[in-house]
Design a protein around this motif. Structure first.
Motif, PDB file in Angstrom:
ATOM      1  N   GLU A 198      68.119 -64.575  29.663  1.00 29.37           N
ATOM      2  CA  GLU A 198      67.646 -65.628  28.758  1.00 29.37           C
ATOM      3  C   GLU A 198      67.026 -65.017  27.495  1.00 29.37           C
ATOM      4  N   ALA A 212      63.521 -63.178  33.467  1.00 27.62           N
ATOM      5  CA  ALA A 212      64.187 -63.996  32.435  1.00 27.62           C
ATOM      6  C   ALA A 212      65.025 -63.123  31.511  1.00 27.62           C
ATOM      7  N   TRP A 258      66.584 -70.769  26.497  1.00 24.15           N
ATOM      8  CA  TRP A 258      67.790 -70.703  27.313  1.00 24.15           C
ATOM      9  C   TRP A 258      67.395 -70.561  28.777  1.00 24.15           C
ATOM     10  N   LYS A 259      68.187 -71.164  29.618  1.00 29.54           N
ATOM     11  CA  LYS A 259      67.871 -71.127  31.048  1.00 29.54           C
ATOM     12  C   LYS A 259      69.127 -70.808  31.836  1.00 29.54           C
ATOM     13  N   GLU A 289      68.285 -65.435  23.630  1.00 25.94           N
ATOM     14  CA  GLU A 289      67.421 -65.852  22.524  1.00 25.94           C
ATOM     15  C   GLU A 289      67.625 -64.940  21.309  1.00 25.94           C
ATOM     16  N   LEU A 297      74.458 -69.997  31.065  1.00 27.86           N
ATOM     17  CA  LEU A 297      73.174 -70.251  30.414  1.00 27.86           C
ATOM     18  C   LEU A 297      73.223 -71.621  29.762  1.00 27.86           C
TER      19      LEU A 297
END
Ligand code: DOR
Ligand code: ZN
Length: 412
Positions: free
Chosen positions: A342, A339, A409-410, A346, A380
């Protein structure tokens, strides 16, 4: 709406915001003379995060953000300029995570035995390529492990290889598999001289190893003595201070000439040393250099979001099996590849600096290494998801830094 050129445009309810270039016009760092930009306005509430989200990062939404929150963010395909992929069964487990999001990654050489020659790096690179998912265009960039016995001739072979991009300097005993590291800086001066002449990058693990030195002081002391010495004695050498963790390191790099840069990890942007000891001892927050005080985290966040091309993405994702972490003498390393982008989103989001993420993640590192930007983009989405608490790692398992917490967030 998302900009089609992938230039770091951010999209939100109000439409597309400007990309990153204006923020770094002329390539001039925005942090100078140790004056950190006030742009990073994330505020900290010591202790407050503990009740809200047990493993949550130490940041709250920027008070400067008045517009509707952005819903999507398109970046040029990013690079990870510091990753540990290991070897053998574990390699195949972790490579797909890095290849999924990054175009390239600089692969660290601290295997057993260490990767000390271009020939060994070629073999390791082949094994990484074998472990890639079908159709992947991911490109591993290799490093050699600098030792007291590295031959000066190896530098020319590196420069000619095309795929080995740097030497990694580990002070002997500083971290995982660093026993073969350098025992005294002067031992490698002839090699550093050759690197300077050939334009080969030196990646530095910046910690002193004297056991009498407090573990929280090891980076700052290294910066003041050893790093300053290397930069003074080899003024044209390209140096990357890896995974910086202190205000002292950030300030040094900011003030240094353009041939000195630094990578910053997601854990050092999101957490401080209290995270290691919240309600008990939490080994998955333990890495080296160790997380520092909150003031240092804030300095790193300011550096990463400053728009200075000296600071760029390097995760230091360092998988160790759950058994090797959760034991009486646990290994150092945080696994973040599952991740990574992501987690950086953040951190940048909380600092009100999402518009700076594209340059940090996808441009400054490539420029430092003299590489073109990757083709393609990643997107994202502001979308909550919870990564697994555990992943397979060969016959064992790894617990990632996120440890079952939900992310904001992905990656699409
Ligand atoms: O925490 C760390 N883990 N720091 C390092 O410098 C090495 C890495 C590893 O290889 O496990
Ligand atoms: Zn590392």
């Amino acid at each position: 709406m998302i900009a089609a050129d992938g230039s770091g445009a951010v999209a939100g309810a109000g439409g597309v915001l400007a990309g990153t270039d204006a923020a770094v016009a002329g390539g001039e760092p925005m942090i100078k003379s140790y004056q950190f930009s006030a742009k990073a306005s994330a505020t900290t509430v010591p202790g407050a995060y503990q009740s809200a989200v047990q493993f949550g990062p130490l940041i709250v939404q920027s008070t400067a953000t008045t517009a509707a929150p952005l819903s999507a963010l398109m970046l040029g395909r990013p690079d990870d300029f510091h990753v540990h992929l290991r070897d053998g069964a574990g390699l195949a487990s972790v490579v797909p995570f890095t290849a999924r999001q990054f175009g390239r990654a600089l692969v660290m050489p601290n295997l057993k035995p260490p990767v000390t020659s271009v020939a060994m790096a070629a073999g390791y690179r082949d094994r990484i390529l074998q472990a890639l998912p079908a159709g992947s265009t991911f490109e591993p960039l290799m490093t050699l492990y600098l030792t007291d016995r590295t031959a000066v001739d190896e530098v020319a072979r590196v420069a000619e290889s095309g795929f080995v991009k740097a030497f990694k300097y580990y002070p002997a005993g500083a971290t995982t598999n660093s026993d073969s590291g350098v025992t005294a800086l002067k031992n490698v001066y002839p090699v550093l001289d050759a690197m300077q002449r050939h334009g080969v990058v030196l990646c530095i693990h910046g910690e002193v190893t004297d056991p009498a030195t407090d573990v929280f002081d090891r980076e700052a002391i290294f910066v003041e003595h050893s790093l300053a010495q290397v930069v003074r004695d080899f003024p044209a050498l390209k140096v990357v201070v890896e995974h910086i963790t202190t205000r002292e390191a950030a300030d040094f790099v900011s003030a240094a000439p353009p041939n000195v840069g630094a990578t910053i990890t997601p854990q050092h942007l999101l957490y401080n040393r209290t995270s290691i000891f919240t309600g008990g001892i939490r080994p998955h927050f333990y890495c080296l250099p160790i997380l520092k005080r909150e003031t240092h985290r804030q300095a790193l966040l300011a550096a990463a979001t400053s728009g200075s091309p000296k600071f760029f993405l390097g995760t230091d994702s360092a998988p160790h099996s759950r058994n090797n972490k959760e034991t009486c003498c646990g290994a150092a390393g945080c696994f973040t590849s599952h991740a990574a982008i992501e987690l950086y989103a953040e951190a940048f989001d909380a600092a009100g600096a999402l518009d700076r993420l594209d340059a940090f993640a996808s441009r400054f590192g490539a420029e430092f290494y003299g590489l073109p930007r990757n083709a393609g983009t990643v997107t994202l989405q502001r979308d909550t998801w919870t990564p697994p608490e555990e992943f397979a790692f060969g016959d064992e398992t790894i617990v990632p830094l996120t440890q079952g917490r939900t992310l904001a967030w992905k990656l699409q």
